[in-house]
Structure formats: C-alpha cells, structure tokens
Design an enzyme around this catalytic site. Sequence first.
Site, PDB file in Angstrom:
ATOM      1  N   CYS A   1      -5.836  -9.359   2.934  1.00 53.23           N
ATOM      2  CA  CYS A   1      -6.795  -8.404   3.517  1.00 53.23           C
ATOM      3  C   CYS A   1      -7.971  -9.140   3.826  1.00 53.23           C
ATOM      4  O   CYS A   1      -8.373  -9.163   5.126  1.00 53.23           O
ATOM      5  CB  CYS A   1      -7.016  -7.329   2.614  1.00 53.23           C
TER       6      CYS A   1
ATOM      7  N   VAL B   1       0.860  -1.414  -0.095  1.00 50.22           N
ATOM      8  CA  VAL B   1       0.087   0.017   0.101  1.00 50.22           C
ATOM      9  C   VAL B   1       0.926   1.389   0.083  1.00 50.22           C
ATOM     10  O   VAL B   1       0.822   2.077  -0.910  1.00 50.22           O
ATOM     11  CB  VAL B   1      -0.926   0.107   1.081  1.00 50.22           C
TER      12      VAL B   1
HETATM   13  N1  NAD Z   1      -2.329  -5.029   0.443  1.00 55.61           N
HETATM   14  C1  NAD Z   1      -3.419  -4.581   0.089  1.00 55.61           C
HETATM   15  O1  NAD Z   1      -4.060  -4.882  -0.842  1.00 55.61           O
HETATM   16  C2  NAD Z   1      -4.290  -3.499   1.109  1.00 55.61           C
HETATM   17  C3  NAD Z   1      -5.043  -2.726   0.269  1.00 55.61           C
HETATM   18  C4  NAD Z   1      -6.013  -1.863   1.259  1.00 55.61           C
HETATM   19  C5  NAD Z   1      -5.463  -1.715   2.586  1.00 55.61           C
HETATM   20  N2  NAD Z   1      -4.271  -2.416   3.150  1.00 55.61           N
HETATM   21  C6  NAD Z   1      -3.989  -2.246   4.494  1.00 55.61           C
HETATM   22  O2  NAD Z   1      -2.924  -1.443   4.417  1.00 55.61           O
HETATM   23  C7  NAD Z   1      -2.036  -1.515   5.562  1.00 55.61           C
HETATM   24  C8  NAD Z   1      -0.494  -2.174   4.928  1.00 55.61           C
HETATM   25  O3  NAD Z   1      -0.717  -3.260   4.204  1.00 55.61           O
HETATM   26  P1  NAD Z   1       0.463  -3.731   3.146  1.00 55.61           P
HETATM   27  O4  NAD Z   1      -0.135  -4.689   2.354  1.00 55.61           O
HETATM   28  O5  NAD Z   1       1.219  -2.372   2.494  1.00 55.61           O
HETATM   29  O6  NAD Z   1       1.602  -4.358   3.985  1.00 55.61           O
HETATM   30  P2  NAD Z   1       2.964  -4.661   3.817  1.00 55.61           P
HETATM   31  O7  NAD Z   1       3.359  -5.961   5.067  1.00 55.61           O
HETATM   32  O8  NAD Z   1       3.264  -4.879   2.633  1.00 55.61           O
HETATM   33  O9  NAD Z   1       3.855  -3.298   4.302  1.00 55.61           O
HETATM   34  C9  NAD Z   1       4.116  -2.796   5.545  1.00 55.61           C
HETATM   35  C10 NAD Z   1       5.412  -1.991   5.520  1.00 55.61           C
HETATM   36  O10 NAD Z   1       5.629  -1.263   6.549  1.00 55.61           O
HETATM   37  C11 NAD Z   1       6.878  -1.436   7.332  1.00 55.61           C
HETATM   38  N3  NAD Z   1       7.001  -1.020   8.626  1.00 55.61           N
HETATM   39  C12 NAD Z   1       6.326  -1.718   9.653  1.00 55.61           C
HETATM   40  N4  NAD Z   1       6.248  -1.177  10.770  1.00 55.61           N
HETATM   41  C13 NAD Z   1       7.046  -0.007  10.602  1.00 55.61           C
HETATM   42  C14 NAD Z   1       7.579   1.190  11.477  1.00 55.61           C
HETATM   43  N5  NAD Z   1       7.447   1.062  12.754  1.00 55.61           N
HETATM   44  N6  NAD Z   1       8.225   2.257  10.692  1.00 55.61           N
HETATM   45  C15 NAD Z   1       8.545   2.188   9.235  1.00 55.61           C
HETATM   46  N7  NAD Z   1       7.900   1.167   8.600  1.00 55.61           N
HETATM   47  C16 NAD Z   1       7.401   0.083   9.244  1.00 55.61           C
HETATM   48  C17 NAD Z   1       7.060  -2.879   7.044  1.00 55.61           C
HETATM   49  O11 NAD Z   1       8.734  -2.884   7.068  1.00 55.61           O
HETATM   50  C18 NAD Z   1       6.398  -3.039   5.635  1.00 55.61           C
HETATM   51  O12 NAD Z   1       7.264  -2.603   4.579  1.00 55.61           O
HETATM   52  C19 NAD Z   1      -2.633  -2.897   6.257  1.00 55.61           C
HETATM   53  O13 NAD Z   1      -3.223  -2.348   7.308  1.00 55.61           O
HETATM   54  C20 NAD Z   1      -3.608  -3.519   5.263  1.00 55.61           C
HETATM   55  O14 NAD Z   1      -4.646  -4.191   5.807  1.00 55.61           O
HETATM   56  C21 NAD Z   1      -3.962  -3.414   2.370  1.00 55.61           C
END
Ligand code: NAD
Length: 432
Positions: A261, A11
């Site tokens: 998700c 995201v």
């Molecule tokens: N993947 C999807 O399709 C999607 C769609 C809509 C919403 N979301 C939501 O968005 C959010 C993120 O999802 P994602 O799939 O991108 O997750 P992801 O695991 O791909 O990415 C999360 C990132 O955050 C980083 N991170 C964690 N803690 C951190 C910190 N303290 N400081 C800096 N960076 C940090 C991690 O290293 C990782 O790179 C979730 O809540 C998810 O439910 C995801």
Amino acid sequence: MKIAVVGTGYVGLVVGACLAESGNDVICVDKDASKVRMLRRGQIPIYEPGLEEIVRRNKAESRLTFTTDLPKAVKASQIVFIAVGTPQGEDGSADLQHVLGVARDVARAMDGYRVIVNKSTVPVGTAEKVREIVRRETTHPFSVVSNPEFLKQGAAVDDFMKPDRVVIGAEDPRGAELMVALHKPFTRTGAPIMVMDCASAELSKYASNAMLATKISFMNEIANVCDAFGADVDLVRQAVGSDRRIGTSFLFPGVGYGGSCFPKDVKALVRFSSDKKYEFKILKAVESVNELQKRVLVKKIDAHFKGNLKGKTIAVWGLAFKPKTDDMREAPAVPIINTLLEKGAKVQAYDPEALKVARGIFGSKIAYASKPYDALRGAHALAVVTEWQEFREPDFVKMRKLLAEPVIFDGRNIYDKAQMKSHGFTYHSIGR
Ligand SMILES: NC(=O)c1ccc[n+]([C@@H]2O[C@H](COP(=O)([O-])OP(=O)(O)OC[C@H]3O[C@@H](n4cnc5c(N)ncnc54)[C@H](O)[C@@H]3O)[C@@H](O)[C@H]2O)c1
C-alpha cells in the site's frame, strides 16, 4: 444483508469474513480458481491473525461461501464490494483495469437495484468512472459508493471489527443508508461513520497512507541526522512523541516502509495530483528518502566488513514487510538481500510466516532456516530486518555461540544498546 465481495485477497477475505461474522450472508468471488478451491477446503491462502477462525466458523454456518462465478454472486446480493488489486502502473498511477473490469461484469449481471462499493484504494474520480461504466451496461437502478478500507495487515480482523472510523462516499441517500446500516454493528463503541462525497472519500484513503509514510520517512531522516551527530534517536523520538500534538505512533525509524500500500499509494497520489497540474513536493521527497533508507542497513554492513562481503554469510531475521503477515510485496528485505548477494555475501534467512513467499522470490539464491537460531549457525553477522515479537527477547548467549562473529545489525532498533555491549556483541542500529 446479502453481500458479494469481488476479490478475495488480503482485503476482500477479511471484509467478507467480518461481514459474515456480524450475521450477513457473504459470497466471496475470485477469478483465481485455485484460491477459491483452497478456501472451500477451509484453507486460508494468507497469514493474518484471527482470520482462519472466523472464516472457518462462518463457512460452517453457511454465511460465507466462495465462488469464481461473479454473475451468480451479483444476482444473489444487494451490495457488491469491489476489493480487487489496484497495482502500480508503469507511470506510477494506480492501474484500474481490474476495478473497471469488475464494474462492467457486475453491471452486466445485475437484475435489479444494487449498491456497488469501491473498497479497493482508487484515485479520485474512480467512483465517477465506475458510475459511467455501469450506466452504459445496465438499465437497472444502482448506487456507486466509495468505502475505502483502513485495515492494517497483521491486525486486519481487529481493525475491521473495531475501526477508528468508517468512511462512506456516496452521491445518493439510498446507497449511503444501506452502507451505514451495514456498518452500524462495527461502530457501537462510538467510532464515527463519516458520509461524504465520493471524491473526498477516495482522497481520505490516500491522505491517510501518505501521512503515515511521511511520518516514517521524516523519522528515518531524523535517525540519519542522529547517526551523523552521535545523538540517540530513541531519546529524540520519546521527546518528540510526548508532545500530544504529534503523538507516539509511527515514529520508529527503520529500513524504510514497504508493503502493497504505502509505496504505490504515495506514488499514485503524486501522480493523480500532477494530472491536475499540482506538484506534490513533500511526497516526492518521502518516496526518495524511503528508497535511500532501504540501503542504510547494507551500507552499515558493508562498512563493518570494509567493503568486502565476499565469502561472508549474513543471517537475516525477518522477511515480511512487517510483523504478523506473510506479505513480502515491496518488503525492504528484498532489496537488502539482493544487494548483499550482489556484493558476494551468502544469506541464511528466517521468518516465522513468509518463508514460502520468500522461496518464490529468491529460489535457491539464499538458504532458508526453519528455526530462528538455525539461521545464525556459522554466520558472520545477523541482520534484523522485520521486528517480529519472537526476535525481541532471544537467548543472546546461544546467539553468540552460533554466530561465527558476534555482530548484529538491527534494522528495527529492537535491542538495548547496553545489553548488546554486555553480551559482547558489536552492535549497529539505526540512529543510535
Ligand atoms: N493489503 C492491505 O493492507 C490493504 C489495505 C487497505 C486497502 N487495500 C487496497 O485494497 C485493494 C486490494 O488489496 P489486496 O491487498 O487485498 O490485494 P490482493 O492482491 O491480495 O487481492 C486481490 C484479489 O483480487 C482478485 N482479482 C483480481 N481481478 C479479479 C477479477 N476480475 N475478478 C475476481 N477477482 C479478481 C485476485 O485474484 C486477488 O485474489 C487494493 O486496492 C489495495 O490498495 C489494501
């Protein structure tokens, strides 16, 4: 505008790159130093169509930068997005430690007014929790905004650039106005920007995902009933979908939903509803239907081989939880392959993008093919688990020659039954 995006995953990276594409200066922050190094070198850690090009372009024009230095990014920005993971906790609730930890760090780095945006999917009440933490940590003014993300992996850039709607939860006009202005360039074709209270914005995201998961589980059950009666779910689906009140999308049965998700968001909604003494009965059923559905394909394979899979080799096409991504989080391919292995089968797998991720999950327990037809060589059956485009029109004659036995288990109903018969395959699909 000057933007920081904390969390550069599926995201955060898309949001950061797309906001830079519309002219903003964006700093993407991640605690994973190796990810930041990769991105600085111009390498994209994930597969997402169209993303590489806009990251490269905006990086070259210095509108998009990457860092591990959160305080510096916060100082340089007006708006800070929190886009870190909210994984499933042990009790099914969303684990908020990353979101709340970032909120605290952002507050400590503030040197003036900031808009702090919850982009992560978070339970109702999280904006309030973030507000309390920030208030505790800083005397500077701030707005906390809920801005759930509705992008789909596999079409994430397009979804962000041309959203169906933008939801902004805000309790004060200053933050809301900045967020509306930021999103105006993406909604010129008339998509609504909906400003509402934070609780409603937070719930909108869960309600959308839960509704989609419900549609999938519902159609999977209809497919199972079709199997029981010898009806054809394709015909039923078309008849049902042509009702405009229902619509045609998300009516395709398969091997169950997966991804990072739907499974966790369905569980979290059940869980935080129960915190208010509300039992979300439909979603509990949606979840258990999905668990059962992940076993349907192996059941069919097991039945075909009369319960004896020892020494059989099954080719698997598709490992990612859906096409056009390399993401295997909660992918149905994982339990399917693990069950085949438990039953003594060997697995030869192919996926256009997820092989690297799969190696991290299965190691040397399965064989990996770098081309789709290589996976078929000597296999006693093919199981189609993810409906990548390249599997839709394969060379069936070549497939017959490569397979030791002409048997296909189609977990996504991508092939035509009559065509399969004419090519001499024994063909099993879902609800047909
Ligand atoms: N993947 C999807 O399709 C999607 C769609 C809509 C919403 N979301 C939501 O968005 C959010 C993120 O999802 P994602 O799939 O991108 O997750 P992801 O695991 O791909 O990415 C999360 C990132 O955050 C980083 N991170 C964690 N803690 C951190 C910190 N303290 N400081 C800096 N960076 C940090 C991690 O290293 C990782 O790179 C979730 O809540 C998810 O439910 C995801």
